[in-house]
Design a protein around this motif. Structure first.
Motif, PDB file in Angstrom:
ATOM      1  N   LEU A 135     -55.106  14.584  95.850  1.00  0.00           N
ATOM      2  CA  LEU A 135     -55.143  13.806  94.605  1.00  0.00           C
ATOM      3  C   LEU A 135     -54.934  12.312  94.845  1.00  0.00           C
ATOM      4  O   LEU A 135     -55.157  11.507  93.944  1.00  0.00           O
ATOM      5  N   GLY A 136     -54.497  11.952  96.053  1.00  0.00           N
ATOM      6  CA  GLY A 136     -54.301  10.540  96.369  1.00  0.00           C
ATOM      7  C   GLY A 136     -53.291   9.894  95.438  1.00  0.00           C
ATOM      8  O   GLY A 136     -52.200  10.426  95.203  1.00  0.00           O
ATOM      9  N   ALA A 137     -53.674   8.754  94.886  1.00  0.00           N
ATOM     10  CA  ALA A 137     -52.760   8.002  94.015  1.00  0.00           C
ATOM     11  C   ALA A 137     -52.867   8.426  92.552  1.00  0.00           C
ATOM     12  O   ALA A 137     -52.305   7.763  91.680  1.00  0.00           O
ATOM     13  N   PHE A 138     -53.561   9.563  92.278  1.00  0.00           N
ATOM     14  CA  PHE A 138     -53.766   9.983  90.894  1.00  0.00           C
ATOM     15  C   PHE A 138     -52.429  10.164  90.166  1.00  0.00           C
ATOM     16  O   PHE A 138     -52.283   9.777  89.006  1.00  0.00           O
ATOM     17  N   ILE A 139     -51.460  10.791  90.848  1.00  0.00           N
ATOM     18  CA  ILE A 139     -50.178  11.070  90.204  1.00  0.00           C
ATOM     19  C   ILE A 139     -49.481   9.771  89.795  1.00  0.00           C
ATOM     20  O   ILE A 139     -48.896   9.673  88.712  1.00  0.00           O
ATOM     21  N   VAL A 140     -49.545   8.765  90.647  1.00  0.00           N
ATOM     22  CA  VAL A 140     -48.913   7.482  90.341  1.00  0.00           C
ATOM     23  C   VAL A 140     -49.554   6.852  89.111  1.00  0.00           C
ATOM     24  O   VAL A 140     -48.866   6.386  88.192  1.00  0.00           O
ATOM     25  N   TYR A 141     -50.886   6.847  89.083  1.00  0.00           N
ATOM     26  CA  TYR A 141     -51.578   6.241  87.940  1.00  0.00           C
ATOM     27  C   TYR A 141     -51.343   7.038  86.658  1.00  0.00           C
ATOM     28  O   TYR A 141     -51.205   6.468  85.567  1.00  0.00           O
ATOM     29  N   ALA A 142     -51.299   8.382  86.785  1.00  0.00           N
ATOM     30  CA  ALA A 142     -51.033   9.212  85.608  1.00  0.00           C
ATOM     31  C   ALA A 142     -49.641   8.926  85.059  1.00  0.00           C
ATOM     32  O   ALA A 142     -49.446   8.849  83.833  1.00  0.00           O
ATOM     33  N   LEU A 143     -48.667   8.773  85.963  1.00  0.00           N
ATOM     34  CA  LEU A 143     -47.310   8.446  85.537  1.00  0.00           C
ATOM     35  C   LEU A 143     -47.273   7.091  84.846  1.00  0.00           C
ATOM     36  O   LEU A 143     -46.618   6.928  83.808  1.00  0.00           O
ATOM     37  N   MET A 144     -47.989   6.117  85.393  1.00  0.00           N
ATOM     38  CA  MET A 144     -48.027   4.791  84.787  1.00  0.00           C
ATOM     39  C   MET A 144     -48.628   4.855  83.372  1.00  0.00           C
ATOM     40  O   MET A 144     -48.071   4.269  82.426  1.00  0.00           O
ATOM     41  N   ILE A 145     -49.743   5.573  83.230  1.00  0.00           N
ATOM     42  CA  ILE A 145     -50.390   5.662  81.919  1.00  0.00           C
ATOM     43  C   ILE A 145     -49.471   6.344  80.910  1.00  0.00           C
ATOM     44  O   ILE A 145     -49.358   5.921  79.746  1.00  0.00           O
ATOM     45  N   ALA A 146     -48.779   7.412  81.347  1.00  0.00           N
ATOM     46  CA  ALA A 146     -47.884   8.136  80.442  1.00  0.00           C
ATOM     47  C   ALA A 146     -46.750   7.232  79.969  1.00  0.00           C
ATOM     48  O   ALA A 146     -46.423   7.198  78.769  1.00  0.00           O
ATOM     49  N   ILE A 147     -46.156   6.481  80.889  1.00  0.00           N
ATOM     50  CA  ILE A 147     -45.030   5.608  80.511  1.00  0.00           C
ATOM     51  C   ILE A 147     -45.490   4.472  79.600  1.00  0.00           C
ATOM     52  O   ILE A 147     -44.848   4.159  78.590  1.00  0.00           O
ATOM     53  N   LEU A 148     -46.630   3.860  79.933  1.00  0.00           N
ATOM     54  CA  LEU A 148     -47.103   2.740  79.115  1.00  0.00           C
ATOM     55  C   LEU A 148     -47.623   3.197  77.763  1.00  0.00           C
ATOM     56  O   LEU A 148     -47.614   2.423  76.799  1.00  0.00           O
ATOM     57  N   THR A 149     -48.084   4.452  77.680  1.00  0.00           N
ATOM     58  CA  THR A 149     -48.455   4.990  76.365  1.00  0.00           C
ATOM     59  C   THR A 149     -47.218   5.175  75.501  1.00  0.00           C
ATOM     60  O   THR A 149     -47.236   4.915  74.292  1.00  0.00           O
ATOM     61  N   TRP A 150     -46.147   5.618  76.143  1.00  0.00           N
ATOM     62  CA  TRP A 150     -44.874   5.839  75.434  1.00  0.00           C
ATOM     63  C   TRP A 150     -44.211   4.506  75.092  1.00  0.00           C
ATOM     64  O   TRP A 150     -43.749   4.287  73.982  1.00  0.00           O
ATOM     65  N   ARG A 151     -44.155   3.602  76.072  1.00  0.00           N
ATOM     66  CA  ARG A 151     -43.521   2.295  75.864  1.00  0.00           C
ATOM     67  C   ARG A 151     -44.435   1.202  76.422  1.00  0.00           C
ATOM     68  O   ARG A 151     -44.332   0.838  77.608  1.00  0.00           O
ATOM     69  N   PRO A 152     -45.347   0.676  75.610  1.00  0.00           N
ATOM     70  CA  PRO A 152     -46.297  -0.346  76.087  1.00  0.00           C
ATOM     71  C   PRO A 152     -45.620  -1.588  76.648  1.00  0.00           C
ATOM     72  O   PRO A 152     -46.204  -2.297  77.482  1.00  0.00           O
ATOM     73  N   GLN A 153     -44.399  -1.860  76.195  1.00  0.00           N
ATOM     74  CA  GLN A 153     -43.698  -3.052  76.672  1.00  0.00           C
ATOM     75  C   GLN A 153     -42.950  -2.801  77.972  1.00  0.00           C
ATOM     76  O   GLN A 153     -42.285  -3.704  78.495  1.00  0.00           O
ATOM     77  N   GLY A 154     -43.037  -1.583  78.522  1.00  0.00           N
ATOM     78  CA  GLY A 154     -42.312  -1.251  79.744  1.00  0.00           C
ATOM     79  C   GLY A 154     -41.001  -0.552  79.440  1.00  0.00           C
ATOM     80  O   GLY A 154     -40.538  -0.528  78.295  1.00  0.00           O
ATOM     81  N   LEU A 155     -40.388   0.040  80.474  1.00  0.00           N
ATOM     82  CA  LEU A 155     -39.179   0.837  80.263  1.00  0.00           C
ATOM     83  C   LEU A 155     -38.049   0.017  79.661  1.00  0.00           C
ATOM     84  O   LEU A 155     -37.316   0.491  78.791  1.00  0.00           O
ATOM     85  N   PHE A 156     -37.866  -1.208  80.139  1.00  0.00           N
ATOM     86  CA  PHE A 156     -36.763  -2.032  79.657  1.00  0.00           C
ATOM     87  C   PHE A 156     -37.271  -3.307  78.980  1.00  0.00           C
ATOM     88  O   PHE A 156     -36.492  -4.218  78.746  1.00  0.00           O
ATOM     89  N   GLY A 157     -38.558  -3.361  78.686  1.00  0.00           N
ATOM     90  CA  GLY A 157     -39.095  -4.524  78.003  1.00  0.00           C
ATOM     91  C   GLY A 157     -38.788  -4.493  76.529  1.00  0.00           C
ATOM     92  O   GLY A 157     -38.436  -3.454  75.962  1.00  0.00           O
ATOM     93  N   GLN A 158     -38.912  -5.638  75.896  1.00  0.00           N
ATOM     94  CA  GLN A 158     -38.676  -5.738  74.462  1.00  0.00           C
ATOM     95  C   GLN A 158     -39.983  -6.051  73.778  1.00  0.00           C
ATOM     96  O   GLN A 158     -40.795  -6.824  74.267  1.00  0.00           O
ATOM     97  N   ARG A 159     -40.210  -5.408  72.649  1.00  0.00           N
ATOM     98  CA  ARG A 159     -41.439  -5.657  71.898  1.00  0.00           C
ATOM     99  C   ARG A 159     -41.534  -7.134  71.526  1.00  0.00           C
ATOM    100  O   ARG A 159     -40.568  -7.727  71.049  1.00  0.00           O
ATOM    101  N   GLY A 160     -42.721  -7.687  71.815  1.00  0.00           N
ATOM    102  CA  GLY A 160     -42.952  -9.081  71.468  1.00  0.00           C
ATOM    103  C   GLY A 160     -42.451 -10.055  72.482  1.00  0.00           C
ATOM    104  O   GLY A 160     -42.562 -11.253  72.327  1.00  0.00           O
ATOM    105  N   SER A 161     -41.862  -9.508  73.623  1.00  0.00           N
ATOM    106  CA  SER A 161     -41.420 -10.419  74.675  1.00  0.00           C
ATOM    107  C   SER A 161     -42.607 -10.973  75.386  1.00  0.00           C
ATOM    108  O   SER A 161     -43.692 -10.433  75.380  1.00  0.00           O
ATOM    109  N   LYS A 162     -42.402 -12.116  76.071  1.00  0.00           N
ATOM    110  CA  LYS A 162     -43.494 -12.768  76.759  1.00  0.00           C
ATOM    111  C   LYS A 162     -43.947 -11.920  77.917  1.00  0.00           C
ATOM    112  O   LYS A 162     -43.153 -11.272  78.571  1.00  0.00           O
TER     113      LYS A 162
END
Length: 286
Positions: free
Chosen positions: A259-286
């Motif tokens: 699967l190569g890097a598929f798992i890494v990219y899938a994890l990234m997409i899942a997290i950013l779908t859940w929290r587009p601003q990142g795990l510890f980012g704040q909505r509307g932050s720069k």
């Protein structure tokens, strides 16, 4: 499984040190520097050349790699980056991408395209067992060094006068200048330290990740994943993101190598779908 977890943590810590400078420039200085990997490559080649050409011991090359890339970053900040601070992000991306290709071509022309190898000291080679967990000595060394750097960086940003001045300079440069803060000097030092950390990460990672002229392009996506998943407003976010990425990558390559890097990219997409601003980012932050 615990051995894989240990290797994943070591890989994640290394990715964090490699990426944290990019998180600082993007989150605190609001500058998108996609050439960050070129500084990591510079640190790696500094170690390789010092060891293989001049016979400098490995441990002595680490601070030299940090200092060289920090000075290089400071020189570039004064001459090339500073005029780009107020330009649109697209200009910054195109500018830094151009620097990446220049670095790749320059290293390939001067040193060659072959992969560079280093030999760490004998006391850092091999593994030992601790409660049925295979502990790689060099990976344990990486965890200790990167852990100490993380604590020091967090302390500097949160509990020192320099950290306060940096946050003030980012929030409102005009007011900061009115309060007597030398904003240009603060940004210069911040950029130099970020570049130095990238160089140190490149030096530490030369034995684990391999080193060749395409290094900045090869790992650019990983650096961006760490910053985007972790968010750019704290140090804790990129650290957790790097650990998740490192563990997922090691487990994925062991249990599902096809699967190569598929798992890494899938994890990234899942997290950013859940929290587009990142795990510890704040909505509307720069």
């Amino acid at each position: 499984m615990l051995t894989l977890l240990f290797d994943g943590i070591a890989y994640g810590m290394l990715l964090f040190v490699l990426s944290v400078g990019l998180a600082v420039t993007m989150g605190l200085m609001n500058f998108i520097n996609l050439a960050h990997g070129a500084f990591a490559m510079a640190g790696g080649y500094t170690t390789v050349l010092l060891m293989n050409k001049l016979g400098v011991p490995f441990l002595a090359t680490l601070p030299l790699a940090f200092l060289f890339t920090a000075v290089l970053g400071a020189a570039f900040e004064r001459t090339l980056y500073r005029p780009m601070y107020n330009r649109p992000h697209l200009d910054q991306v195109l500018f830094s991408i151009g620097l990446v290709f220049m670095a790749v071509t320059g290293v390939d022309y001067i040193i060659g395209s072959q992969q560079q190898m280093i030999s760490v000291p004998s006391w850092l080679q091999g593994r030992f067992d601790l409660a049925d967990v295979g502990i790689g000595k060099y990976r344990l060394f990486i965890i200790v060094v990167c852990g100490l750097l993380t604590v020091a960086l967090q302390m500097i940003l949160s509990r020192t006068r320099f950290g306060s001045r940096l946050r003030a300079a980012v929030d409102d440069p005009r007011v900061a200048r009115g309060l007597g803060i030398n904003v240009n000097q603060v940004f210069l030092l911040t950029f130099a330290v970020g570049s130095g950390l990238a160089g140190l990460g490149g030096a530490l990672g030369a034995e684990v990740l391999g080193l060749e002229p395409i290094f900045p392009l090869k790992f650019m996506v990983y650096f961006l994943i760490v910053v985007s998943v972790g968010g750019t407003t704290t140090i804790t976010g990129p650290l957790l993101a790097a650990l998740l990425l490192g563990i997922a990558d090691v487990f994925g390559k062991y249990y599902a190598p096809k699967l190569g890097a598929f798992i890494v990219y899938a994890l990234m997409i899942a997290i950013l779908t859940w929290r587009p601003q990142g795990l510890f980012g704040q909505r509307g932050s720069k």
